[in-house]
Design a protein around this motif. Structure first.
Motif, PDB file in Angstrom:
ATOM      1  N   GLY A 327       0.810  -1.199   0.000  1.00 38.90           N
ATOM      2  CA  GLY A 327       0.000   0.000   0.000  1.00 38.90           C
ATOM      3  C   GLY A 327       0.853   1.262   0.000  1.00 38.90           C
ATOM      4  O   GLY A 327       2.067   1.231   0.233  1.00 38.90           O
ATOM      5  N   VAL A 328       0.192   2.390  -0.238  1.00 35.29           N
ATOM      6  CA  VAL A 328       0.904   3.660  -0.353  1.00 35.29           C
ATOM      7  C   VAL A 328       1.621   4.016   0.948  1.00 35.29           C
ATOM      8  O   VAL A 328       2.814   4.335   0.953  1.00 35.29           O
ATOM      9  N   LEU A 329       0.918   3.957   2.052  1.00 32.33           N
ATOM     10  CA  LEU A 329       1.518   4.377   3.312  1.00 32.33           C
ATOM     11  C   LEU A 329       2.626   3.441   3.759  1.00 32.33           C
ATOM     12  O   LEU A 329       3.681   3.891   4.224  1.00 32.33           O
ATOM     13  N   GLU A 330       2.426   2.122   3.649  1.00 32.48           N
ATOM     14  CA  GLU A 330       3.485   1.204   4.061  1.00 32.48           C
ATOM     15  C   GLU A 330       4.701   1.335   3.155  1.00 32.48           C
ATOM     16  O   GLU A 330       5.838   1.203   3.615  1.00 32.48           O
ATOM     17  N   SER A 331       4.499   1.632   1.880  1.00 33.24           N
ATOM     18  CA  SER A 331       5.637   1.880   0.988  1.00 33.24           C
ATOM     19  C   SER A 331       6.423   3.097   1.448  1.00 33.24           C
ATOM     20  O   SER A 331       7.664   3.098   1.444  1.00 33.24           O
ATOM     21  N   PHE A 332       5.696   4.135   1.865  1.00 34.20           N
ATOM     22  CA  PHE A 332       6.353   5.329   2.395  1.00 34.20           C
ATOM     23  C   PHE A 332       7.100   5.023   3.686  1.00 34.20           C
ATOM     24  O   PHE A 332       8.257   5.415   3.873  1.00 34.20           O
ATOM     25  N   TYR A 333       6.446   4.298   4.606  1.00 35.43           N
ATOM     26  CA  TYR A 333       7.094   3.971   5.875  1.00 35.43           C
ATOM     27  C   TYR A 333       8.329   3.099   5.654  1.00 35.43           C
ATOM     28  O   TYR A 333       9.358   3.277   6.322  1.00 35.43           O
ATOM     29  N   SER A 334       8.230   2.151   4.737  1.00 35.40           N
ATOM     30  CA  SER A 334       9.377   1.289   4.434  1.00 35.40           C
ATOM     31  C   SER A 334      10.536   2.106   3.874  1.00 35.40           C
ATOM     32  O   SER A 334      11.702   1.904   4.245  1.00 35.40           O
ATOM     33  N   TRP A 335      10.220   3.041   2.982  1.00 34.06           N
ATOM     34  CA  TRP A 335      11.268   3.914   2.430  1.00 34.06           C
ATOM     35  C   TRP A 335      11.911   4.750   3.546  1.00 34.06           C
ATOM     36  O   TRP A 335      13.135   4.899   3.598  1.00 34.06           O
ATOM     37  N   ALA A 336      11.096   5.276   4.462  1.00 34.14           N
ATOM     38  CA  ALA A 336      11.619   6.097   5.549  1.00 34.14           C
ATOM     39  C   ALA A 336      12.553   5.289   6.445  1.00 34.14           C
ATOM     40  O   ALA A 336      13.603   5.782   6.883  1.00 34.14           O
ATOM     41  N   ARG A 337      12.175   4.032   6.725  1.00 36.40           N
ATOM     42  CA  ARG A 337      13.017   3.197   7.578  1.00 36.40           C
ATOM     43  C   ARG A 337      14.352   2.862   6.917  1.00 36.40           C
ATOM     44  O   ARG A 337      15.391   2.784   7.576  1.00 36.40           O
ATOM     45  N   GLU A 338      14.314   2.681   5.608  1.00 34.81           N
ATOM     46  CA  GLU A 338      15.511   2.196   4.902  1.00 34.81           C
ATOM     47  C   GLU A 338      16.376   3.313   4.337  1.00 34.81           C
ATOM     48  O   GLU A 338      17.600   3.154   4.220  1.00 34.81           O
ATOM     49  N   GLU A 339      15.771   4.453   3.992  1.00 35.98           N
ATOM     50  CA  GLU A 339      16.508   5.473   3.247  1.00 35.98           C
ATOM     51  C   GLU A 339      16.759   6.767   4.007  1.00 35.98           C
ATOM     52  O   GLU A 339      17.407   7.672   3.467  1.00 35.98           O
ATOM     53  N   ASN A 343      17.898   9.740  12.934  1.00 29.96           N
ATOM     54  CA  ASN A 343      17.543  10.980  13.631  1.00 29.96           C
ATOM     55  C   ASN A 343      16.771  11.954  12.739  1.00 29.96           C
ATOM     56  O   ASN A 343      16.668  13.138  13.040  1.00 29.96           O
ATOM     57  N   ALA A 344      16.213  11.446  11.644  1.00 26.04           N
ATOM     58  CA  ALA A 344      15.456  12.298  10.725  1.00 26.04           C
ATOM     59  C   ALA A 344      14.172  12.803  11.382  1.00 26.04           C
ATOM     60  O   ALA A 344      13.571  12.138  12.231  1.00 26.04           O
ATOM     61  N   VAL A 345      13.761  13.997  10.966  1.00 27.43           N
ATOM     62  CA  VAL A 345      12.531  14.614  11.464  1.00 27.43           C
ATOM     63  C   VAL A 345      11.620  14.899  10.275  1.00 27.43           C
ATOM     64  O   VAL A 345      12.053  15.500   9.285  1.00 27.43           O
ATOM     65  N   PHE A 346      10.362  14.469  10.372  1.00 27.21           N
ATOM     66  CA  PHE A 346       9.402  14.685   9.291  1.00 27.21           C
ATOM     67  C   PHE A 346       8.427  15.797   9.676  1.00 27.21           C
ATOM     68  O   PHE A 346       7.919  15.843  10.803  1.00 27.21           O
ATOM     69  N   VAL A 347       8.184  16.687   8.716  1.00 26.72           N
ATOM     70  CA  VAL A 347       7.232  17.779   8.892  1.00 26.72           C
ATOM     71  C   VAL A 347       5.986  17.446   8.083  1.00 26.72           C
ATOM     72  O   VAL A 347       6.064  17.263   6.863  1.00 26.72           O
TER      73      VAL A 347
END
Length: 462
Positions: A327-339, A343-347
């Protein structure tokens, strides 16, 4: 009056159906059932209490009803109430063993860390009640000063004191909520106090009198502890009436009072006066009558949660994931975890948090990354920077050029920043963002992510 005692639940549901036409079974519309991205607090409650629970209480406020509901959903009250019952076990003891003292501190600290309102309320009320019982007992018996001092070392007073110490030891987990919170907390209005007093009377019409009677009847080595619990429970009910907490959170005190009053009420029904271990006559019949009184609403509550739509959540290899996996959101979350760095901060837009349930955004739970600012609630308003961060987030999402003060604020974070929009499917929503920040570093359907600090991120630990 939303706090009627749970045994009236089926009667209330039938009455609301006849008088107001309220459906006994609440059928959610199709869009509500499939909505799992922008779930506001009201919809989250509607989804959780489908299809019957809201009908059991006048005003549809089920939070003040049976504690059973908290053990069927996802809430910090579940472990807090369970640990409260466990902690009462350590109060019922004739001797001060080290293990009892250690467990008293540990359970109180854990309870308060899970739910500060319940932990502090239980510890504080038990400590005050134990002191009151101790003073009353010594005065009536005309004890000498030396006997007063020895009483301070008794388990009846030491264990509640350790409860209080444990709750204070957990202060790092909650102190900011009390020091910085500027929400609507204070005394109840006159009308509100009268309404809550009447409601508490109805809600505890059976439990409170039984607890008081049990505290008066019990004559055993644990009579002081039983009285302490009864007094503490009654004090918490009084606090519910007198005080108003933000978003009606004083209901936590009523939930805790049920636990405190349950033990003395049980001693009244099932134990012989003057004995802790001998069953009272007709106790089996009494138990059967209680089951008959409370079973209908308990069954209705269980049915309500059985009808709750499944939330799109799964565990894979010890990791929390949103389903479907592609799904769209899990693809985004997976990308965030891997890429992105750890210590990244999302706005993101705090006025429209993405969550499947609850009252906070789900992004940190799925990615282990921080959120710059979340939606306005009692969980965020205690922080002094909430308003400033909300304005910065809005300017960034609008594609505005930030002023020097905003730039300095972001620079001082010294952490890689990413801007995420959940409306990338709108034709023009990402155009200003592309102009300001370049192309998206991730984009899939309605989700697009832009790097606010497009520096070399390889130096940051992933």
């Amino acid at each position: 009056m939303p706090w009627f005692h749970p045994r009236w639940g089926p009667v209330i549901a039938a009455g609301k159906h006849v008088v107001k036409g309220t459906p006994i079974v609440n059928t959610l519309n199709g869009s509500a059932i499939v909505e799992s991205v922008f779930v506001d607090n009201q919809l989250a409650d509607d989804l959780m209490t489908h299809p019957l629970l809201s009908a059991l209480y006048i005003g549809s406020d089920w939070r003040h009803g049976q504690n059973l509901a908290w053990f069927l959903g996802i809430s910090s009250r579940t472990p807090a109430l369970a640990l409260t019952i466990v902690s009462l076990f350590f109060l019922l003891g004739a001797h001060l063993q080290r293990w009892r003292c250690a467990c008293a501190i540990l359970t109180s600290a854990m309870t308060t860390a899970m739910n500060p309102l319940i932990g502090l309320a239980v510890a504080g009320s038990l400590f005050g009640a134990s002191a009151l019982v101790l003073i009353g007992t010594r005065i009536s018996a005309r004890r000498s000063p030396s006997e007063w001092l020895s009483a301070l070392g008794s388990s009846q007073f030491v264990i509640p004191t350790l409860f209080l110490a444990g709750s204070l030891a957990a202060a790092p987990t909650y102190i900011h909520l009390f020091l910085l919170n500027q929400g609507a907390t204070g005394f109840s209005s006159t009308g509100g106090a009268i309404l809550k007093a009447a409601a508490c009377t109805a809600n505890f019409l059976v439990l409170a009198p039984l607890a008081v009677l049990g505290a008066w009847r019990v004559r055993s080595q644990f009579s002081i502890e039983i009285r302490t619990m009864a007094i503490a429970g009654v004090v918490l009910l009084g606090a519910v009436v007198v005080f108003h907490l933000e978003e009606g959170n004083e209901h936590n005190l009523a939930n805790a009072a049920q636990c405190l009053l349950a033990v003395p009420a049980a001693s009244c029904l099932f134990l012989r006066p003057g004995s802790w271990f001998k069953r009272a006559p007709h106790s089996t019949l009494t138990f059967g009558i209680l089951i008959a009184i409370f079973l209908p609403t308990s069954v209705a509550t269980l049915w309500s949660f059985q009808g709750m739509p499944k939330i799109p959540l799964a565990f894979q290899d010890g990791e929390l994931q949103r389903v479907p996996k592609q799904g769209v959101l899990e693809s985004f979350y997976s990308w965030a975890r891997e890429e992105t760095p750890r210590n990244a901060v999302f706005v993101a837009d705090p006025s429209e948090p993405v969550k499947m349930s609850g009252n906070v955004s789900e992004l940190p739970a799925f990615t282990s990354r921080s959120l710059f600012v979340d939606g306005e609630s009692y969980l965020t308003t205690p922080y002094a920077d909430t308003s400033a961060r909300t304005q910065i987030a809005k300017r960034l999402l609008n594609g505005d050029v930030l002023g020097d003060d905003d730039d300095d604020y972001l620079r001082k974070l010294n952490r890689p920043l990413y801007l995420v929009t959940y409306h990338a499917d709108r034709l023009t929503s990402t155009d200003p963002l592309v102009v300001q920040h370049g192309g998206a570093v991730f984009q899939k359907e309605f989700v697009a992510v832009f790097a606010l600090q497009p520096t070399d991120l390889e130096g940051h630990e992933k």
